[in-house]
Design a protein around this motif. Structure first.
Motif, PDB file in Angstrom:
ATOM      1  N   THR A 139     -19.718  48.184   0.964  1.00 53.47           N
ATOM      2  CA  THR A 139     -19.456  49.172  -0.075  1.00 53.47           C
ATOM      3  C   THR A 139     -19.533  50.592   0.461  1.00 53.47           C
ATOM      4  N   ASN A 140     -20.529  50.868   1.292  1.00 52.67           N
ATOM      5  CA  ASN A 140     -20.696  52.225   1.805  1.00 52.67           C
ATOM      6  C   ASN A 140     -19.507  52.649   2.650  1.00 52.67           C
ATOM      7  N   TYR A 142     -16.490  51.404   2.646  1.00 51.26           N
ATOM      8  CA  TYR A 142     -15.304  51.470   1.799  1.00 51.26           C
ATOM      9  C   TYR A 142     -15.245  52.791   1.038  1.00 51.26           C
ATOM     10  N   LYS A 143     -16.375  53.214   0.479  1.00 52.28           N
ATOM     11  CA  LYS A 143     -16.414  54.462  -0.275  1.00 52.28           C
ATOM     12  C   LYS A 143     -16.090  55.653   0.624  1.00 52.28           C
ATOM     13  N   ARG A 146     -12.452  55.663   1.513  1.00 52.22           N
ATOM     14  CA  ARG A 146     -11.671  56.005   0.325  1.00 52.22           C
ATOM     15  C   ARG A 146     -11.705  57.506   0.051  1.00 52.22           C
ATOM     16  N   SER A 147     -12.800  58.169   0.420  1.00 51.38           N
ATOM     17  CA  SER A 147     -12.909  59.611   0.176  1.00 51.38           C
ATOM     18  C   SER A 147     -11.899  60.403   0.995  1.00 51.38           C
ATOM     19  N   LEU A 158     -14.151  53.758  -9.060  1.00 53.59           N
ATOM     20  CA  LEU A 158     -14.606  52.403  -8.767  1.00 53.59           C
ATOM     21  C   LEU A 158     -15.228  51.806 -10.025  1.00 53.59           C
ATOM     22  N   SER A 161     -18.755  52.589 -10.997  1.00 52.91           N
ATOM     23  CA  SER A 161     -19.117  53.907 -11.521  1.00 52.91           C
ATOM     24  C   SER A 161     -19.029  53.969 -13.048  1.00 52.91           C
ATOM     25  N   ILE A 202     -16.136  47.501  -6.267  1.00 51.11           N
ATOM     26  CA  ILE A 202     -15.349  48.528  -5.584  1.00 51.11           C
ATOM     27  C   ILE A 202     -13.857  48.417  -5.911  1.00 51.11           C
ATOM     28  N   GLU A 204     -10.581  49.553  -7.533  1.00 51.52           N
ATOM     29  CA  GLU A 204     -10.113  50.888  -7.924  1.00 51.52           C
ATOM     30  C   GLU A 204      -9.327  50.802  -9.225  1.00 51.52           C
TER      31      GLU A 204
END
Length: 219
Positions: A139-140, A142-143, A146-147, A158, A161, A202, A204
């Motif tokens: 997850t970390n 991927y985030k 994605r940023s 996500l 969120s 995660i 989108e």
């Protein structure tokens, strides 16, 4: 591969991966003789590898919507499968220790050249301590990857969120409401069919406003 072919390949790769990584990737093309297909976005995977079969050689696909850092990581992931297959064929697990060692060794070459932004490199180093079947599993990482996407149109969020009761829309236009959080996924219900589905944290999606009086979900 002659000079013209290398130049053409480099120009094509430049659209998808950092320029500094191109010489190494071209060496992989020359050494392993594989065919790369760049595909449209696939929700179930970022890329895949298929070993030689009948008259087909090594085949690799990578989603074309990935940003340059995610594309390079995914491409390296799949070429590591190729390298592992050449050494062991189908005698080892797809994401076993042999693949992990090859993937980490190949990625180490990029980590020493400052190709990745600092946040991506930091997350990547943690991920490489025990790489999984996909960078999406982490997850970390991927985030962080994605940023660095270039967003066109309304930004996605996500699923993790969003709070229980929130509405969201998927890329295929279907509308869902979050019912509750499960251990690893989110229990959701589709608005039209009332069928229930489990979403990855995660995934989108586009967040929507609550139902209006006429039963229409609005942004």
């Amino acid at each position: 591969m002659n000079r013209r072919q290398r130049t053409e390949l480099a120009n094509n790769l430049l659209k998808h991966i950092p320029e500094e990584s191109i010489p190494e990737v071209i060496q992989w093309f020359e050494q392993h003789k594989f065919h790369l297909t760049i595909t449209r976005k696939r929700n179930t995977k970022l890329g895949d590898y298929r070993p030689p079969w009948k008259k087909n050689g090594h085949r690799i696909t990578v989603n074309g919507d990935l940003n340059q850092f995610a594309f390079l990581i995914t491409l390296t992931h799949e070429i590591a499968h190729l390298v592992t297959w050449e050494a062991h064929q189908n005698k080892v697990a797809p994401h076993g220790i042999e693949w992990k060692n090859n993937f980490k060794l190949m990625m180490d070459g990029f980590l020493s050249t400052e190709i990745f932004p600092r946040d991506v490199e930091a997350a990547l180093r943690i991920y490489l301590s025990n790489p999984a079947a996909s960078s999406c599993v982490d997850t970390n990482l991927y985030k962080v990857l994605r940023s660095h996407d270039e967003h066109v149109g309304p930004p996605t969020v996500l699923v993790e969120s969003l709070h229980p009761g929130a509405w969201f829309q998927t890329r295929n236009g279907r509308v869902f409401q979050i019912i509750k959080k499960l251990r690893k996924r989110y229990h959701c219900q589709e608005y039209k069919t009332k069928k229930e589905y489990a979403f990855s944290p995660i995934a989108e999606v586009w967040e929507l406003e609550k139902l209006s009086g006429d039963g229409i979900v609005k942004r």
